[in-house]
Design a protein around this motif. Structure first.
Motif, short mmCIF file in Angstrom:
data_model
loop_
_atom_site.label_atom_id
_atom_site.label_comp_id
_atom_site.label_asym_id
_atom_site.label_seq_id
_atom_site.Cartn_x
_atom_site.Cartn_y
_atom_site.Cartn_z
N GLU A 1 1.26 -14.29 29.38
CA GLU A 1 -0.20 -14.30 29.26
C GLU A 1 -0.79 -12.92 28.95
O GLU A 1 -1.77 -12.80 28.22
N LEU A 2 -0.20 -11.88 29.51
CA LEU A 2 -0.77 -10.54 29.33
C LEU A 2 0.13 -9.62 28.50
O LEU A 2 -0.20 -8.45 28.30
N TYR B 1 -11.82 -12.23 33.70
CA TYR B 1 -10.45 -12.57 33.33
C TYR B 1 -10.41 -13.24 31.95
O TYR B 1 -9.51 -12.98 31.16
N ILE C 1 -5.70 -10.15 39.47
CA ILE C 1 -5.16 -10.28 38.10
C ILE C 1 -3.70 -10.75 38.19
O ILE C 1 -3.28 -11.66 37.49
N ARG C 2 -2.94 -10.12 39.11
CA ARG C 2 -1.52 -10.49 39.23
C ARG C 2 -1.37 -11.95 39.65
O ARG C 2 -0.54 -12.67 39.11
N LEU D 1 -8.31 -11.91 28.73
CA LEU D 1 -7.38 -12.73 27.92
C LEU D 1 -7.71 -12.63 26.43
O LEU D 1 -6.83 -12.74 25.58
N SER E 1 -2.50 -14.31 36.61
CA SER E 1 -1.74 -14.36 35.36
C SER E 1 -0.58 -15.34 35.51
O SER E 1 0.14 -15.32 36.50
N CYS F 1 2.69 -7.44 36.03
CA CYS F 1 1.85 -8.39 35.30
C CYS F 1 2.32 -8.59 33.86
O CYS F 1 1.81 -9.48 33.17
#
Lengths: 192, 224
Positions: free
Chosen positions: B96-97, B56, B87-88, B60, B91, B130
């Motif tokens: 962030e994504l 992760y 991931i979901r 990022l 975040s 996300c």
């Protein structure tokens, strides 16, 4: 009539869904006493290796020695298969998916055409029906439509004669659940 | 200039020995030629928290996530679903994504590319939930042919795949989505359907024969 229920809900979700599973259980058992319920989060099942050994080395058997085999034995002779899962991005949750990824021992490797597409034939041909109950935290039409599409597609893999789908948020009233589970079972039986 | 970074997340349990990896590594090489640095992770190896943390933080630090996987029962392999779920939940909101592009590469063993449609839809929903910038899905049928054959300009069977991946790299370099024409190019069948079915069916028999189980191929060990 053999019924196999694959419950891919977590313990917490199972509490919420208890009312529906109990009702379903009761109704299904009035038609047939042969029900096998698998709580998948209680089973030790490894992910598929993608090795195809179950087709070309040990036909019909997975080379991973774990609790998936008892599920495969049940699925091989199942007339009704009922899947319970949370909706994850509109698809199945990982607990259920891990088991379904490893169902290929109950299929044959060969290709055959069905509904204009290539699929694998059944190793244990039977007249089956497939039901799926999806649990969604917040109703999202896109995810619900995709889930329905996936279950219909899975029904082709199982050569199912009928398919029933129910989607729940968990806050439904008892009356609603009873009525919906009746409808679900009727559809599963091909009566509606 | 700081190199842009791409992360490859491989959903195939076969890791580097998979058709999925062969496909994605061609695209990664093209991106590398355009100045991208890259790291590769395997979904099957991200179960432990510390491994996921490493993945992760690399995500990022990147600007592009490539997710490649074989189609399993109309969807993604289970271990990949777990990683996407994580991931979901990891975040912190869309921000962030939101500066990262997401591309899915899907390899289907059946001849019809359209069998990947539900998996493409799952990836798009994941992307939306996300906050990624969805750049599209490169999906193809007859993927089994790529398990021992890498896409190549010099191979008449796979040159359209190579061309599509090259074109995709150009669009990703410019931080643009992959156009429909490039997605359609990779989806073209590698051979006529009837030939794939014939070769496939003979292949299973041949492999079973090599393992001395040809006569057991249709056995029903769980028949009562």
């Amino acid at each position: 009539m053999n019924t196999v229920i694959l419950n891919g809900l977590s313990i917490q979700m199972r509490k919420t869904m208890n009312r529906i599973t109990e009702n379903l259980f009761k109704k299904v058992s009035t038609h047939s006493p042969d029900i096998q319920l698998f709580h998948l989060d209680e089973k030790k099942i490894a992910p598929c290796l993608g090795c195809f050994s179950c087709w070309i080395k040990t036909p019909g058997h997975c080379i991973i020695d774990d609790q998936q085999e008892e599920i495969l034995r049940a699925l091989a002779v199942a007339d009704r298969i009922i899947l319970l899962t949370p909706l994850v991005f509109g698809g199945y949750g990982p607990e259920l998916k891990k088991v379904l990824d490893r169902i290929i021992p109950v299929l044959l490797p060969f290709f055959y055409k069905v509904r204009g597409e290539i699929h694998h034939p059944q190793r244990y041909p039977r007249t089956r029906s497939l039901g799926a109950i999806g649990f969604i935290e917040r109703k999202n039409p896109e995810e619900i439509e995709l889930f329905r599409d996936i279950v219909e597609r899975n029904a082709i893999n199982w050569a199912a004669r009928s398919t029933a789908i129910m989607i729940l948020e968990g806050d439904e009233t008892d009356e609603y659940l009873m009525a919906e589970s009746d409808k679900f079972l009727e559809t599963l039986e091909g009566k509606s | 200039m700081k190199a842009r970074k791409a992360i490859l997340l491989v959903g195939s349990p076969k890791g580097r020995n998979s058709a999925s990896y062969n496909l994605a590594s061609y695209l990664l090489n093209e991106l590398q030629l355009k100045g991208f640095a890259h790291k590769c992770f395997f979904a099957r190896d991200l179960e432990k928290t510390e491994d996921f943390d490493r993945f992760y933080s690399a995500l990022l630090d990147s600007s592009l996530l490539l997710v490649v996987f074989p189609l399993y029962v109309d969807q993604l392999p289970a271990s990949l679903i777990s990683v996407l779920k994580e991931i979901r939940s990891r975040s912190r909101g869309f921000a962030e994504l939101s500066d990262k592009q997401l591309v899915a590469i899907i390899n289907c063993g059946f001849p019809e590319t359209r069998q990947t449609d539900p998996a493409v839809a799952i990836m798009k929903i994941f992307s939306d939930q996300c906050g990624f910038q969805w750049a599209g899905a490169l999906a193809l049928g007859m993927g089994a042919m790529l398990s021992k054959r890498k896409p190549s300009d010099h191979d008449h069977m796979t040159r359209h795949i190579a061309a599509s991946l090259k074109a995709a790299a150009v669009h990703l370099e410019n931080h643009k989505p992959i156009p429909v024409s490039v997605i359609e190019m990779i989806a073209k069948p590698l051979m006529p359907h009837w030939l794939y079915i014939m070769v496939g069916n003979l292949g299973w028999k041949y492999r079973a024969k090599k393992n001395r189980v040809r006569s057991l191929l249709t056995d029903r060990p769980f028949q009562p």
